[in-house]
Write an enzyme that holds these catalytic residues in place. Structure first.
Site, short mmCIF file in Angstrom:
data_model
loop_
_atom_site.label_atom_id
_atom_site.label_comp_id
_atom_site.label_asym_id
_atom_site.label_seq_id
_atom_site.Cartn_x
_atom_site.Cartn_y
_atom_site.Cartn_z
N HIS A 182 -90.04 49.89 -45.11
CA HIS A 182 -89.56 48.86 -46.02
C HIS A 182 -89.24 49.47 -47.39
O HIS A 182 -88.16 49.26 -47.95
CB HIS A 182 -90.63 47.78 -46.15
CG HIS A 182 -90.33 46.69 -47.12
ND1 HIS A 182 -89.93 45.42 -46.74
CD2 HIS A 182 -90.39 46.66 -48.48
CE1 HIS A 182 -89.75 44.67 -47.82
NE2 HIS A 182 -90.03 45.40 -48.90
N GLU A 183 -90.17 50.24 -47.93
CA GLU A 183 -89.98 50.80 -49.26
C GLU A 183 -88.88 51.86 -49.27
O GLU A 183 -88.13 51.97 -50.24
CB GLU A 183 -91.29 51.38 -49.79
CG GLU A 183 -92.43 50.38 -49.91
CD GLU A 183 -92.11 49.17 -50.77
OE1 GLU A 183 -91.17 49.23 -51.59
OE2 GLU A 183 -92.77 48.13 -50.60
N HIS A 186 -85.60 50.31 -49.84
CA HIS A 186 -85.24 50.14 -51.25
C HIS A 186 -84.73 51.45 -51.83
O HIS A 186 -83.75 51.47 -52.59
CB HIS A 186 -86.45 49.66 -52.05
CG HIS A 186 -86.90 48.28 -51.74
ND1 HIS A 186 -86.04 47.21 -51.64
CD2 HIS A 186 -88.15 47.77 -51.51
CE1 HIS A 186 -86.72 46.11 -51.37
NE2 HIS A 186 -88.00 46.42 -51.27
#
Length: 268
Positions: A182-183, A186
């Protein structure tokens, strides 16, 4: 990017109202002055991303954040599996280990602990993925820098996440390594699928993810926060579902990640 978490936050990359639109306008202007917006998405062309993993710990125990080599290898393996078909290959280049109680507990976004930790440990350039495993408190599981910010503060670039979220870790419902994926999303330029919190507008600025008003909690069989959206992206890595429910990036997300990684990080 907000440094104060909402009650449902597990990621520190929640944007203030209107911030995503301003970022997208900036990206549009950046790309208009290049040929990146005409680049074809080629899944057969694999880009290797070097990874430097910084283990921050308080004691040489699992509870103290001393992530084992096996835990690190499992995380990289999971990361590559989650990004299959996106044209990225994450390759572990180096592991560092630093005992520092302040960094371990307090390295949230915008803090002096974050700044000191990254200024001391960061390695490589904008194309190198610096990972910092720490021991957050208060519900935060991770945060990352966006690619378009790398030029303004290159030493801050990277991903910070809780060591408890690695595969087999102790974080309830978030211990399959998907917080890291998920990170890293980003870091590659992806927003949350619920980014604007609205059922109108551009959402996360990816055409094949439906508009979604709220983050997903838990592991529901289905969820639809906007009328006639075909259902929220409850299985998407850029939502907040439990790890066992996350299983996909869309083709549009993969294309956006490749485009932004290529333009801002030189990962072509």
């Amino acid at each position: 990017m907000k440094d104060i978490l909402t009650n449902n936050s597990r990621c520190g990359n929640e944007l203030a109202p209107g911030e995503a639109a301003a970022i997208e306008e900036r990206i549009r202007l950046d790309l208009s002055n290049s040929n990146e917006n005409a680049t074809e998405f080629d899944t057969n062309r694999q880009v290797v991303i070097k990874v430097v993993w910084h283990v921050i710990y308080t004691s040489e125990t699992t509870e103290g954040g001393y992530v084992s080599p096996g835990g690190i290898s499992a995380s990289i393996l999971a990361l590559n599996y989650h990004y299959r078909g996106a044209g990225f290959l994450f390759s572990l280049d180096k592991i560092t280990r630093t005992q520092n109680d302040d960094w371990f507990l307090n390295a949230k976004s915008g803090t002096s602990a974050e700044s000191q930790m990254k200024n001391t440990l960061v390695e490589g350039d904008k194309a190198v993925l610096n990972l910092y495993s720490v021991g957050f408190t208060g519900g935060l599981l991770g945060y990352a820098t966006f690619p378009w910010d790398v030029y303004t503060n290159p030493k801050r670039d990277g991903v910070v996440f809780s060591h408890t979220t690695v595969p087999g870790g102790s974080e309830p419902n978030y211990n399959q390594g998907k917080t890291l994926s998920h990170e890293v999303g980003h870091w590659l330029g992806l927003f949350h699928v619920f980014e604007t919190g609205s059922c109108t507008g551009k959402g996360d600025y990816v055409d094949d993810t439906p508009l979604q008003q709220t983050p997903t909690s838990g592991c529901p069989e289905s969820k639809s926060s906007c009328t006639n959206n075909g259902g929220d992206s409850i299985h998407n890595y850029m939502d907040y579902s439990y790890d066992r429910c996350m299983s996909e990036f869309t083709n549009g997300q993969k294309e956006r990640a490749r485009q932004h990684a290529g333009f801002y990080r030189g990962l072509r």
